[in-house]
Design an enzyme around this catalytic site. Structure first.
Site, short mmCIF file in Angstrom:
data_model
loop_
_atom_site.label_atom_id
_atom_site.label_comp_id
_atom_site.label_asym_id
_atom_site.label_seq_id
_atom_site.Cartn_x
_atom_site.Cartn_y
_atom_site.Cartn_z
N ALA A 1 4.69 3.69 7.36
CA ALA A 1 6.08 3.68 8.11
C ALA A 1 6.94 2.76 6.86
CB ALA A 1 6.22 3.09 9.29
N SER A 2 7.83 3.53 6.32
CA SER A 2 8.87 2.76 5.33
C SER A 2 10.23 3.43 5.22
CB SER A 2 8.02 2.73 4.03
OG SER A 2 8.93 2.27 3.18
N LEU A 3 11.24 2.76 4.84
CA LEU A 3 12.35 3.12 4.67
C LEU A 3 12.49 4.53 3.72
CD1 LEU A 3 15.51 3.15 5.00
CD2 LEU A 3 15.53 1.41 2.93
N TYR A 4 11.76 4.29 2.53
CA TYR A 4 11.68 5.57 1.62
C TYR A 4 10.37 5.33 0.78
CZ TYR A 4 13.23 2.46 -2.12
OH TYR A 4 13.46 1.53 -2.91
N LEU A 5 9.90 6.38 0.08
CA LEU A 5 8.92 6.09 -1.05
C LEU A 5 9.66 6.32 -2.33
CD1 LEU A 5 6.01 6.22 -1.82
CD2 LEU A 5 6.04 8.76 -1.41
N GLY A 6 9.63 5.38 -3.25
CA GLY A 6 10.27 5.65 -4.57
C GLY A 6 9.40 6.76 -5.41
N HIS B 1 14.05 1.44 9.49
CA HIS B 1 13.87 0.19 8.59
C HIS B 1 12.67 -0.04 8.83
CE1 HIS B 1 15.33 -3.65 6.58
NE2 HIS B 1 15.82 -2.52 5.94
N LYS C 1 8.86 -1.26 8.59
CA LYS C 1 7.54 -0.98 7.57
C LYS C 1 6.18 -1.67 8.09
CE LYS C 1 11.86 -1.60 5.36
NZ LYS C 1 12.14 -2.42 4.53
N ASP D 1 -7.14 2.83 9.16
CA ASP D 1 -8.00 2.52 10.29
C ASP D 1 -7.62 1.62 11.14
OD1 ASP D 1 -9.41 4.71 9.21
OD2 ASP D 1 -11.03 3.59 7.82
#
Length: 584
Positions: free
Chosen positions: A151-156, A258, A260, A265
């Site tokens: 879970a993140s705001l975005y992936l660069g 927002h 993170k 596992d």
């Protein structure tokens, strides 16, 4: 004698009554009037839909903002009442979990808002550098056997992000039992990045998170899910005006996901860091790694699953599809909010206590469990705290307000110092020693940005100065000390809390996660963090070591520093910040 001359009396006829004139006029122009009425009817009929659309996309959003402002005041009063009730209420507890009554009382008060997880303190560690965070992500992907949830705001879209995506691809290719779920913000995830191509570094290739992950969805569609959150506040008028008239990137100002959290596992890394190059190299954040805790990790994994029920999914054609066909933010955002809130509240389960064993099963902790003594001996508990104001969930705000107003020494970190009035009042009205670490202008992520965004760093510098002047005005600038993170060629993105009992050196409580404690975090974004409480001596020393590591790069803030010429801003910026402060 001749009589004087008198002019003859002229009798003027009375004018006809107005009604008679109107009748005469109508009789002379009856055809014209009938035609005019018919034309007006046609015009009204033709404009009915455009006028309704104008009302829906312009007038109604303005009325919605006014109602939202009124509702926000009502929310704040409700939160204040909740915190006061929490502080003054009689504690309902059957046993003492902590030896120190102050910690124990706080534990039971937190239990009123969600579940608590007993964890082994030896399984908790802190990562220090961004490079260690990146290597832990790669190692987690390579070694996972059953699940990966990110879970993140975005992936660069740089080289390091491409390597991470390639590692994900190889893990899915080599392990047919592996399930991968990625939660991103749907607005930020579609914003293009810039990546030099291998053939010619002078050429720029545009790519975003969705395009980077799309090949994995197409190849492993049954085991690879990409979930995309879209704020219900971006709809109608704002959805048309902001991207088309202002700039597409300012869509994000109305709210994003927002959170993170990175799950491999039965292990989890909780952080404020995104999956992007700077966060892997020279952007300092906080990272807590908890291993071999299946019940805690299952909880966060299920949180992402619950969010899937009201978010979009990425299909093999690269389209965002709402998983639940009954939900439509544009048509009925109230139903959407209520549905999401009901799903989340059913998930929270207040006054529920969990412990983990070697299996992945979850056990509810009761008073008469035979292993109660061994459970309590761990003396370390974790509370997941969620803040999702757009979905009418303000769980973390209550817990954070209580922590800020409690009687203990407090350390706080936020890269963007824009505390809400409620948080500021809690700190100002307490009697505890407080130290706050924020980014210096040079370590602010917006430093030397081009265009309009270049003013954001100056805006935060202004907010920092106003904060210091407020403290000095109420005579609290010596009890509440302000520090700036300064490290050559590094930026600062760390956020969280450390609470220490008076007369002690090591914190008994830390909060780590995504909230920045400002208006955006509280009212616009979806946030999540962990509140960790412990009496374990070794873990408390690790708490303190992590805090000292950040403060080692800090300098104290005083009036002289804040008044240097490079920190001054225009009156126009001051006015702008005053108007849009809640968006920072």
């Amino acid at each position: 004698t001749t009589p004087p001359f008198s002019p003859p009396t002229v009798v003027r006829p009375l004018p006809p009554p107005f009604s008679l004139l109107l009748i005469n006029c109508m009789s002379d122009n009856i055809v014209f009037i009938v035609f005019a009425l018919l034309l007006m009817g046609l015009i009204v009929r033709a404009l009915r839909q455009p006028l309704h659309r104008f009302y829906r996309v312009t007038v109604r959003p303005v009325l919605s903002i006014i109602r939202h402002h009124d509702n926000r005041g009502e929310h704040k009063r409700h939160i204040h009442e909740k915190v006061e009730s929490l502080r003054n209420s009689k504690i309902d507890k059957d046993i003492s979990v902590f030896n120190d009554s102050r910690i124990d009382n706080m534990f039971w008060r937190f239990c009123e808002f969600g579940p608590a997880f007993s964890v082994n303190p030896n399984n908790i560690s802190f990562l220090q550098e961004p490079a260690a965070f990146y290597e832990s992500l790669l190692e987690g992907i390579r070694t996972s056997k059953k699940r990966i949830t990110l879970a993140s705001l975005y992936l660069g879209s740089g080289d390091l992000e491409n390597k991470l995506t390639q590692t994900l691809y190889e893990a899915l290719e080599n392990n047919r039992q592996l399930q991968v779920t990625i939660l991103l913000d749907g607005i930020r995830g579609r914003r293009a990045g810039k990546v030099p191509t291998n053939q010619d570094e002078a050429k720029i290739k545009h790519k975003n998170s969705i395009l980077l992950l799309l090949p994995l969805v197409q190849k492993f569609h049954d085991r690879m899910k990409v979930t995309l959150y879209h704020t219900p506040d971006l709809r109608g008028f704002w959805k048309r005006v902001i991207p088309n008239i202002v700039n597409k990137r300012y869509n994000e100002s109305l709210g994003v996901s927002h959170i993170k959290a990175y799950i491999f596992d039965d292990d989890i890394i909780m952080s404020g860091a995104n999956l992007s190059n700077d966060y892997f190299t020279n952007r300092q954040d906080r990272y807590i790694q908890i291993v071999k805790q299946p019940t805690l990790v299952n909880y966060f994994d299920r949180l992402i699953q619950v969010m899937e029920s009201f978010c979009y999914s990425l299909n093999a054609q690269g389209e965002m599809i709402m998983k639940n066909s009954e939900l439509n933010v544009d048509k009925d955002h109230i139903y959407y909010r209520n549905y999401a809130k009901n799903q989340l509240e059913a998930f929270l389960q207040p006054r529920t206590f969990y412990t983990s064993n070697s299996s992945t099963e979850i056990h509810k902790l009761g008073k008469h469990l035979p292993d109660m003594d061994s459970i309590l001996a761990k003396q370390t508990w974790i509370f997941p705290a969620l803040q999702m104001a757009p979905l009418n969930l303000r769980h973390d705000e209550i817990i954070t307000s209580y922590i800020l107003s409690a009687e203990h020494n407090l350390s706080m970190a936020s890269p963007y110092l824009n505390l809400t009035k409620e948080y500021l009042d809690n700190i100002a009205n307490s009697k505890s020693k407080v130290e706050i670490l924020t980014a210096s202008p040079e370590s602010n992520g917006w430093y030397k940005a081009k265009g309009l965004t270049g003013q954001i760093q100056l805006a935060y510098t202004l907010l920092e100065k106003q904060f210091y002047e407020y403290l000095k005005g109420i005579g609290q600038h010596e009890r509440i000390c302000l520090y700036e993170y300064v490290r050559n060629d590094w930026t600062f993105h760390g956020k969280g809390l450390w609470a220490t009992l008076p007369g002690q050196d090591n914190p008994y409580l830390v909060a780590v996660g995504s909230p920045n404690f400002g208006g955006r975090s509280v009212d616009k974004d979806l946030e999540g963090q962990m509140i960790i409480m412990t009496e374990d001596k070794d873990l408390r020393e690790r708490f303190n070591k992590e805090r000292q590591y950040l403060w080692n790069e800090a300098r104290a803030v005083d009036e002289e520093l804040l008044n240097i010429p490079s920190r001054q801003c225009s009156k126009l910026l001051e006015l702008t910040v005053k108007v849009i402060k809640g968006f920072f």
